[in-house]
Scaffold this active site. Sequence first.
Site, PDB file in Angstrom:
ATOM      1  N   ARG A 197      73.306 107.253  65.148  1.00 23.13           N
ATOM      2  CA  ARG A 197      72.254 108.249  64.949  1.00 23.13           C
ATOM      3  C   ARG A 197      70.926 107.645  65.371  1.00 23.13           C
ATOM      4  O   ARG A 197      70.710 106.441  65.253  1.00 23.13           O
ATOM      5  CB  ARG A 197      72.190 108.678  63.477  1.00 23.13           C
ATOM      6  N   LYS A 253      72.975 107.929  56.136  1.00 25.49           N
ATOM      7  CA  LYS A 253      73.103 109.318  55.691  1.00 25.49           C
ATOM      8  C   LYS A 253      74.123 109.470  54.561  1.00 25.49           C
ATOM      9  O   LYS A 253      73.880 110.183  53.583  1.00 25.49           O
ATOM     10  CB  LYS A 253      73.508 110.191  56.886  1.00 25.49           C
ATOM     11  N   ARG A 283      74.258 110.928  71.018  1.00 29.73           N
ATOM     12  CA  ARG A 283      75.381 110.844  70.085  1.00 29.73           C
ATOM     13  C   ARG A 283      76.439 111.889  70.435  1.00 29.73           C
ATOM     14  O   ARG A 283      77.640 111.600  70.419  1.00 29.73           O
ATOM     15  CB  ARG A 283      74.845 111.035  68.673  1.00 29.73           C
ATOM     16  N   HIS A 302      81.514 109.551  60.126  1.00 30.56           N
ATOM     17  CA  HIS A 302      81.805 110.755  59.352  1.00 30.56           C
ATOM     18  C   HIS A 302      82.875 110.449  58.308  1.00 30.56           C
ATOM     19  O   HIS A 302      83.786 109.661  58.550  1.00 30.56           O
ATOM     20  CB  HIS A 302      82.286 111.886  60.256  1.00 30.56           C
ATOM     21  N   TYR A 350      80.576 118.796  66.412  1.00 29.36           N
ATOM     22  CA  TYR A 350      80.746 118.403  67.816  1.00 29.36           C
ATOM     23  C   TYR A 350      81.869 119.177  68.498  1.00 29.36           C
ATOM     24  O   TYR A 350      82.441 118.717  69.478  1.00 29.36           O
ATOM     25  CB  TYR A 350      81.033 116.897  67.898  1.00 29.36           C
TER      26      TYR A 350
END
Length: 304
Positions: free
Chosen positions: A117, A167, A246, A269, A279
């Site tokens: 990121r 995140k 990304r 993720h 995505y």
Amino acid sequence: VTKLRILAETHVIPRLGKLKLQQLRADHVDEWLDELSNDLATRTLRDVHSVLKRATRQAQARDLVLRNVAELVTTPTGKDGRPSKALTRHQADAMLKAAESSELHAYVVLSLTMGVRTEEARALRWDHVVAWIPSLKAWHPVTEAGFKHKRFAIYVWRADRIGGDTKTRKSRRTLELPKLAAEALRQHHTRQAAHKLKAGEAWQDHNLVFCTNVGTPLDAANVRRAFRHITKNAGIGTDWTPRELRHSFVSIMSDQGVPIETIADLVGHAGTSVTEAVYRHQLKPVITKGAHTMNTIFGDKPTG
């Protein structure tokens, strides 16, 4: 905080600022949001509406108004936001070439070849860039080990967010560097040393891999501006953002047949559902593989 301040100064204060808070009615809020819905995406509309609701809630808590009329109004649907896109292989090659003369070269290479990121790249520290020492069978920071080694990795453990954490917990990951990224970081380290020497006492040492010419953290807006300059020089236009590197990483991995489970791990993720949802346009449609396999086994025989 910066984002919300900009939204308040751009959309709330100029249009509603002349009204006394006690005079504010739900109709005012409705009309205001309807006007904005012609220009803003739905997500931005929600954020702007939230600014007003939270501000009015503060006034309500201090008995300046009896009720929060902003909370009585439903946020309308705005314009469709621009969907994220991914670079083609040809575009990626052109962009990497154009980035060679930019201060963002290593930043671009790292983001494209590792899928980090943009806030993770901005927060990366040199002690989290590590080299594998075979004799010790261990990873050591390049600040101690240097770059004369064959294998390198980065600890993606921080992000340019409140608290400095990534995140999610799953976002904390260790990624081995491809040779292109390792070489770009080696060159970047040499250039940064020259900047540090030139800055002298003005240098502020935050141990950041990517920073200004005096060592301070990079501003996200400045990164976007410099990135647009790179894409313009690459001949692919200026309608690109750093976060789409990304997306491009996911697209390239998928095109090479990398399983979605592996891609999800690489981009940090927690599972494949987020990868597929965010995505989906960049993922190769592997769901047809079962049908293709059965066709191969049994052939395209007519039924009945």
